[in-house]
Design an enzyme around this catalytic site. Structure first.
Site, PDB file in Angstrom:
ATOM      1  N   ASP A 129      52.237  23.540  48.509  1.00  0.00           N
ATOM      2  CA  ASP A 129      50.908  23.408  49.107  1.00  0.00           C
ATOM      3  C   ASP A 129      51.049  23.716  50.592  1.00  0.00           C
ATOM      4  O   ASP A 129      52.166  23.772  51.128  1.00  0.00           O
ATOM      5  CB  ASP A 129      50.386  21.971  48.906  1.00  0.00           C
ATOM      6  N   SER A 130      49.914  23.881  51.262  1.00  0.00           N
ATOM      7  CA  SER A 130      49.953  24.037  52.717  1.00  0.00           C
ATOM      8  C   SER A 130      50.553  22.805  53.380  1.00  0.00           C
ATOM      9  O   SER A 130      50.979  22.878  54.523  1.00  0.00           O
ATOM     10  CB  SER A 130      48.529  24.226  53.252  1.00  0.00           C
ATOM     11  N   CYS A 157      47.509  24.188  45.472  1.00  0.00           N
ATOM     12  CA  CYS A 157      46.631  24.408  46.623  1.00  0.00           C
ATOM     13  C   CYS A 157      45.518  25.349  46.179  1.00  0.00           C
ATOM     14  O   CYS A 157      45.794  26.486  45.764  1.00  0.00           O
ATOM     15  CB  CYS A 157      47.464  25.034  47.737  1.00  0.00           C
ATOM     16  N   GLU A 159      46.480  15.766  57.030  1.00  0.00           N
ATOM     17  CA  GLU A 159      47.860  16.137  57.411  1.00  0.00           C
ATOM     18  C   GLU A 159      48.400  15.257  58.540  1.00  0.00           C
ATOM     19  O   GLU A 159      49.590  15.020  58.619  1.00  0.00           O
ATOM     20  CB  GLU A 159      47.908  17.588  57.911  1.00  0.00           C
ATOM     21  N   CYS A 200      39.989  20.661  46.952  1.00  0.00           N
ATOM     22  CA  CYS A 200      41.164  20.835  47.813  1.00  0.00           C
ATOM     23  C   CYS A 200      42.096  19.684  47.466  1.00  0.00           C
ATOM     24  O   CYS A 200      41.637  18.536  47.327  1.00  0.00           O
ATOM     25  CB  CYS A 200      40.759  20.770  49.281  1.00  0.00           C
ATOM     26  N   HIS A 253      44.140  18.059  49.111  1.00  0.00           N
ATOM     27  CA  HIS A 253      44.244  16.984  50.111  1.00  0.00           C
ATOM     28  C   HIS A 253      43.182  15.901  49.886  1.00  0.00           C
ATOM     29  O   HIS A 253      43.379  14.760  50.288  1.00  0.00           O
ATOM     30  CB  HIS A 253      44.046  17.547  51.528  1.00  0.00           C
TER      31      HIS A 253
HETATM   32  N1  DGL Z   1      45.421  21.515  49.895  1.00  0.00           N
HETATM   33  C1  DGL Z   1      44.884  22.792  50.028  1.00  0.00           C
HETATM   34  C2  DGL Z   1      43.832  23.147  48.999  1.00  0.00           C
HETATM   35  O1  DGL Z   1      43.923  22.671  47.909  1.00  0.00           O
HETATM   36  C3  DGL Z   1      44.780  23.459  51.346  1.00  0.00           C
HETATM   37  C4  DGL Z   1      44.164  22.743  52.459  1.00  0.00           C
HETATM   38  C5  DGL Z   1      44.359  23.504  53.742  1.00  0.00           C
HETATM   39  O2  DGL Z   1      45.512  23.698  54.120  1.00  0.00           O
HETATM   40  O3  DGL Z   1      43.358  23.906  54.346  1.00  0.00           O
HETATM   41  O4  DGL Z   1      42.933  23.928  49.243  1.00  0.00           O
END
Ligand code: DGL
Length: 268
Positions: free
Chosen positions: A11-12, A74, A152, A184, A186
């Site tokens: 993931d990011s 992600c 984050e 997302c 996150h």
């Molecule tokens: N967790 C990620 C997603 O599912 C990316 C969030 C990000 O880095 O902007 O989209």
């Protein structure tokens, strides 16, 4: 000696740990490798070319470390990069995308909201998902710039994070959505705050479990080994990764600081 066949997940940043939690529940005892590209998060404000370049570099890293299947945990990277990754690498990939179809199936009022990154919402992949499944009703699409980034930072109780969630949820509340997609990875980490803003009657939909089931269907390597702690890599703050991992029941993981950040990151 070659490294053990593992399931690679990336993931990011720390958000994909919500997917790793579902993967471990589905595939107990399997060896997992996880990369949080936190030095380059958030992906949601980046260009597709940047996200693809990072996804390639991480995929190479995971394959060298023994990954025989890769879960792109992600939504943003799935939309921007999974097609190219599948064409370039000789391992199966499982991606994640906002659960528009199950949300529409579940909604009584047919008022569905989607919270996602700006990049996911403007992607061709997401637009095509809407064209296929949202033929009768138009979901309320809410981009949440800055939200993944705030997660984050690791303080999930921070007042600015709560304020941002309030702001992002307001249009969905005003539209009386009864089902809201967490688009997302996150966002499940702050699901309790989102629920507070939207009200207890609203159903929040996270697609980590279907991703885990699809991974189990495709995984043909290795046998479970109770003593296989997940190996978690970050190029960001190990303390944040450790804290979020604990929230996801991954206390037994081993933590590593590794994987180079992109230098210099191209402008979005
Ligand atoms: N967790 C990620 C997603 O599912 C990316 C969030 C990000 O880095 O902007 O989209």
């Amino acid at each position: 000696m070659s490294p053990p066949a593992s399931i690679g997940v990336f993931d990011s940043g720390v958000g994909g740990l919500t997917v790793l939690r579902a993967l471990r529940a589905q595939l107990p005892g399997m060896p997992f490798l996880y990369v949080a590209d936190s030095a380059n998060a958030p992906y949601g404000d980046r260009s597709d070319a940047f996200i693809l370049e990072r996804s390639r570099a991480i995929t190479r890293f995971l394959i060298d470390a023994g990954a025989r299947l890769i879960v792109v945990a992600c939504n943003t990277a799935t939309a921007a990069a999974i097609a190219a990754l599948r064409a370039e690498f000789d391992v199966p990939f499982v991606g994640i995308e906002p659960g528009i179809k199950p949300a529409l199936a579940r909604s009584q009022s047919r008022r569905v909201g989607v919270l996602a990154t700006p990049s996911t919402l403007r992607s061709a992949k997401f637009r095509s998902l809407l064209r296929t499944h949202a033929t009768q009703t138009e979901p309320v699409l809410q981009a949440c710039p800055g939200l993944a980034d705030a997660v984050e930072r690791g303080d999930l109780q921070a007042p600015d994070l709560r304020a941002l969630i309030r702001q992002c949820c307001a249009p969905l509340r005003a539209a009386h959505c009864d089902t809201v997609v967490l688009g997302c990875t996150h966002y499940p980490l702050v699901a309790a705050h989102i629920q507070t803003e939207l009200g207890a009657q609203v159903h929040l939909l996270d697609t980590a479990e279907p991703v885990a089931r699809q991974t189990a269907r495709l995984w043909t390597h290795g046998t479970p080994c109770a003593a296989a702690p997940p190996q978690l890599y970050t190029n960001g703050d190990v303390a944040v990764l450790r804290r979020v991992a604990a929230l996801c029941g991954l206390e037994d993981a081993q933590f590593h600081h590794g994987l180079a950040a992109a230098t210099p990151p191209p402008a979005a």
